[in-house]
Each structure stands twice: as structure tokens, then as C-alpha cells.
Design a protein around this motif. Sequence first.
Motif, PDB file in Angstrom:
ATOM      1  N   MET A 150       0.834  -1.207   0.000  1.00 42.39           N
ATOM      2  CA  MET A 150       0.000   0.000   0.000  1.00 42.39           C
ATOM      3  C   MET A 150       0.869   1.256   0.000  1.00 42.39           C
ATOM      4  O   MET A 150       0.539   2.259  -0.648  1.00 42.39           O
ATOM      5  CB  MET A 150      -0.921  -0.004   1.221  1.00 42.39           C
ATOM      6  N   ALA A 151       1.979   1.213   0.714  1.00 39.18           N
ATOM      7  CA  ALA A 151       2.881   2.368   0.715  1.00 39.18           C
ATOM      8  C   ALA A 151       3.458   2.599  -0.672  1.00 39.18           C
ATOM      9  O   ALA A 151       3.572   3.740  -1.136  1.00 39.18           O
ATOM     10  CB  ALA A 151       4.002   2.149   1.731  1.00 39.18           C
ATOM     11  N   ILE A 152       3.805   1.493  -1.356  1.00 40.66           N
ATOM     12  CA  ILE A 152       4.340   1.616  -2.728  1.00 40.66           C
ATOM     13  C   ILE A 152       3.275   2.187  -3.651  1.00 40.66           C
ATOM     14  O   ILE A 152       3.535   3.082  -4.470  1.00 40.66           O
ATOM     15  CB  ILE A 152       4.825   0.237  -3.228  1.00 40.66           C
ATOM     16  N   ILE A 153       2.051   1.664  -3.511  1.00 39.58           N
ATOM     17  CA  ILE A 153       0.952   2.153  -4.361  1.00 39.58           C
ATOM     18  C   ILE A 153       0.705   3.642  -4.093  1.00 39.58           C
ATOM     19  O   ILE A 153       0.536   4.438  -5.023  1.00 39.58           O
ATOM     20  CB  ILE A 153      -0.325   1.324  -4.100  1.00 39.58           C
ATOM     21  N   ALA A 154       0.674   4.011  -2.803  1.00 42.49           N
ATOM     22  CA  ALA A 154       0.441   5.424  -2.468  1.00 42.49           C
ATOM     23  C   ALA A 154       1.545   6.312  -3.019  1.00 42.49           C
ATOM     24  O   ALA A 154       1.298   7.414  -3.517  1.00 42.49           O
ATOM     25  CB  ALA A 154       0.342   5.584  -0.953  1.00 42.49           C
ATOM     26  N   GLN A 155       2.790   5.800  -2.981  1.00 42.00           N
ATOM     27  CA  GLN A 155       3.911   6.586  -3.524  1.00 42.00           C
ATOM     28  C   GLN A 155       3.757   6.784  -5.028  1.00 42.00           C
ATOM     29  O   GLN A 155       3.960   7.880  -5.559  1.00 42.00           O
ATOM     30  CB  GLN A 155       5.221   5.863  -3.208  1.00 42.00           C
ATOM     31  N   LYS A 156       3.407   5.691  -5.727  1.00 38.68           N
ATOM     32  CA  LYS A 156       3.242   5.796  -7.186  1.00 38.68           C
ATOM     33  C   LYS A 156       2.096   6.740  -7.522  1.00 38.68           C
ATOM     34  O   LYS A 156       2.173   7.544  -8.460  1.00 38.68           O
ATOM     35  CB  LYS A 156       2.979   4.403  -7.782  1.00 38.68           C
TER      36      LYS A 156
END
Length: 598
Positions: A150-156
Motif C-alpha cells: 500500500m505504501a508503494i501504491i500510495a507513492q506511485k
Amino acid sequence: MLHSLASRIIFVGFIVSVNLICLSVLLLSASNSMISSFEWNAHRQKITEVVTETLSDLREAQAEERGYLLTTDPSFAKDFDDRVASALAKVNTLEQLVQDNPIQHERAQSLQVATNERLDTLIKQIALARQGRFDEARSRVIVGQGRVNMAIIAQKADEIRQTEQELLIAREATARAHATWNRNLVVGGCLIIVLLVNGLLYFVLNGMRRSVSQITRAMSDFGNGNRTVRVDARMGCTEFDILAHGYNTMAERLDAAMQAQEASDYKLLQANAELKRNNEAMELLGEMAHRLQAARTSSELSAIICAFVPRVLPGIPGALYTYNHTTNQLERIAHWGSHTPVGRDGLHPSSCWALRLGQSHSVNSPGGDVICQHVDSDICIYHCEPLFASGEVVGLLYLQSHVAEENRFRLVALVENIASALVNQNLQKDLLEQTIHDPLTGLYNRRYMEEALNAEIATASRNNTALSLIMADIDHFKRINDEFGHDAGDMVLRTFANEIQNSFRSNDIVCRFGGEEFLIITTYHPLNSLIQRVEELRLSLSRLELYYNGQALGKITMSFGVTTWDKSLPTETTAIIRKADAALYQAKKDGRDRIVVG
């Protein structure tokens, strides 16, 4: 003379016409450019909205999956499939929307892959839960990979939105430069027309100096910014009448075009400012949501609310209430925006119209609507927003001010985040209660007793204070189960547990050790006074007259083993428990219904 005047006026008209055509073409080009700019901005805003909605759907799907895994209640995941489908559709839509930008398109594809992977994980865990394999599903969640994903998705997603914001700012600067150029072009064109007309009429129509002067002054004023000036259409000459009429028409159209341009510029600035404010609000709401989900206590939740709500809704004092099912009251857990507490400490659900109606209730002017009973008499403008989860009331957001229309979306997002946090905290409380309490008697269970005893022994060792342990057992309890049934035995256990709980202080720890055995951890001092208290409890229990289904259960007694911890004993709990158990065993051996100090 008339012919010469007409021919020259025709020539002037021709020149003017050419200039007007050029101006019209340029204005049309500018208009098309603005329309293209608006469409481009709308497209970029659509991309930002799709990214935000994708994240929202993904978080909602994750929240429903976590709620289902925690509670095993399928209703928590009733919208899961819709959320997953919506997230997939939106991330696919995003990939189509950014095809015109290779970098953004690559980011969108990366976000699409990450989202699909995360959704695939959530679907698999939901599938395990729906098969009843909750432990396996929870073990997958505990690994923590979902948080990283989720952190990766939010960053993207943030990278895509940031890039779109930068593109919007660059496009706005370009549009502003075009607007300035178009304005200068219109003013320059008007000045050229004025010079041409004045130069020709100076030589040809010297006798019509008054009319020329009037037209010149009007055009000069218009060129200097006075767009309201017009020429008298009756000048005594047909040609000049036509010219005056043409000028007035041109001035009106130019005035209208410039007004439209100014209005468009203003709307663009307003939209950009609103977008910036919305982005800032969404960032604040996102930060608040992360912290709310991590809050473990009411005080932590209150601190988060007081820190973020005044920033999301600046200048609006208010209070947050949470619903207590035990007392059927709403209790205030946070307030902000005032030197004195806002709202009452507690209120009944029936005293608020928002809770009665199940929807927002606002009073925006004195006498504008019915006033809630919980609102102070000197308050005439306020807003109540009920907090619901799965159709049940979880709280109330009270705002002591009018909520403007531009803040409505912030209020909706705020309510959803707070309601979700309250539900999450209630679930945590319920799980904690189930973990540390015995379901039959309501006393602490053995697991909690062991942790508490460890802490109490450490405190007693560190502070050199008294610590006593009382082991109690109901005498001949098997006879009750055999003669009257296990329901009667459960009733006896609950009764004795209540009597024991009421006989000790609130800071003493009363636990159900197992079966018909109870264990009390107390710092009561001195020992003689403690033994006297236990003796009073033993006597009161032996005097109880208990009935089940109309049958007397007979005299029921209890045996007690009392011991104290000192530094000669190890700090492990097993040593003092074994010592208290030995004292209880001796009391049983000596004839029961007695106290033995070990």
C-alpha cells in the motif's frame, strides 16, 4: 466631394475590415486555445480524481477485508467485490487517460501492476476467510507485506498526482501569457484602426472635425481601458453614422470578449486555488487517516482529532462524541477551537436531531431550524453530523459554526475517516475484552493473571512493598454439577465471582484460575487485616441461599489458601502460585470451608 469621401471611406472601411478580420481570427484562435486549455486542464483533473478514487477504493477494500478477518462477520465485506471491481476499472481508466504522456503512462502501468497485485492478495485472503480459514488469512495479514504494498501504491499515486499538478501549473502560466498577448493584440489593433481612420479623415473631412474628434476621443478612451464609451450614432452624415454604428458594435463585442476573457481567467485562478486547497485537505486527511488507524486508545484518538480537524476545517470549533452502548449515551472524547470546552460532556441520542433523522442537521441562522436539545441556549448557528458504520450509530461530530459549501467534501471525508477509526477502536476494545476476561464470570482470565502477577511481583521487588496471593476453590463443586446440572454450576460460579469481586478493592486483581478455582492478587496490608477480610468473605459465601429452577442448592462453602511474596521467593509467578496452591490444598485436607496461610 461626396464621391471622393465615399471612395476614401470605402478604402478606410476596407482597411478596417481587414484589421477586424485579423482581430477576429486572432480572437477565434485565442478562444480555441482557451477551450483547448480548459479541456486539457479538465483531462488532468480527471486523472487526479481517478488516482484518488482508485486509492480510496483500494483502502476501502482493504478495510473491509481487515474488518471481516477481525470479526468473521461477512457483513463487513459485503461491498468488497464492488470495491475491487471499482479499483480495477479506475486503474485501467487511468492507464488510458495518460497515454498522451509516456512518463505518466509508464507510471500508470506500474501503478496498475502494483494495484492488481495488492487486489489479488486481498481477494485471496477474502477467499480464505469465506472458506472459514480465518487463521490462515490473518497469518497472511500479519506478515505486513500489505502495508508495504500500500505504501508503494500510495507513492506511485502521489508521483502521478504531483506530475499532473506540475503540468497544470505550467499550463496555467502558458494560458496567462496567451491572455496577456491577446489583450495587447486587441488594444494594438484598435489603435491601428484609430490611426488609419484619423489620418484619412484629417485630410478629407476637415469640415467634419467635430464628428471625427468625437470618434477619436471615444476610440482613444476605449484603447486606454474605458470599455463603456460609445459614439453617438447620429452625426449628420450617413457614412459617419454607419461608422459610429460599426464602432459601437465593435466596442460591445470587444468589451464582451474581454469580459469573457477576464471571467475565464478568474474562473481558472479560482479552480486552481480550489484544487490546491483540496489537495492540501486530502493530504491532511490522508495523514489523519493513517494515524487514526494506528491509534490504540481514546486519548490517542482524541489527540489526533484535535491536531488535524482544526487544520481540515479551519476556524470552526467543535467536539467529537463516541457512542457508549452500555450507558446508551454519547460521550465527548475531544474538543477543539475554543478556550472553553465546546459542547456538553455527554448527551442522549434522542437529544440530537441529526441522530434522530439519520442525516446532517444544520442551523445556519437564528430561528432557521429546530434546535437540538443538547445545544446551549446561547448557540444559534451549528452543525451536527452523525457518524454511522454498518447502519449503527458510532458517534457524533458537532461543529459550532456554519459549514460552507466549499468545505462539504472535506466534511464528508472527515466523517468517513473518523467513523472508520471509531469502529476500528471499538473492535480493538472488544477483542481486548475477549482476550483478558473470562466469558462466564466476567473476571480476568488466567492469561491476564499471569501477566499481571509478573508486573506486580516486579513492582513489589523494586519498591519493597507487600504483595499477597489468595487461591480459592468452591467446595464439593462436582456435586452441584452432578445433582443440578452444569447450568446450576454456572450460576454458582457467577454468584461467587460477583461476591469475591465486591469484597476486594478496585485495584485488586480477581481472576478465574480455572474450573471452580479463583485467584486474587492484592497489595492489602497488613496480613492480619487481609485474613480478616477473607474470613468475612468466607462467612458471607457460606450464608448464601442459592436456588436454581426453584430447587435449593444447599449450603455451598469455599476454601482459601493465602500466601505472601517476599524476596526469598523467585520472581517467577510459578513459585508464589505453587505456595498459594499448597495452602489451599491444606485447607481442603483439613476439612474445607476454612483459610490456611502458607
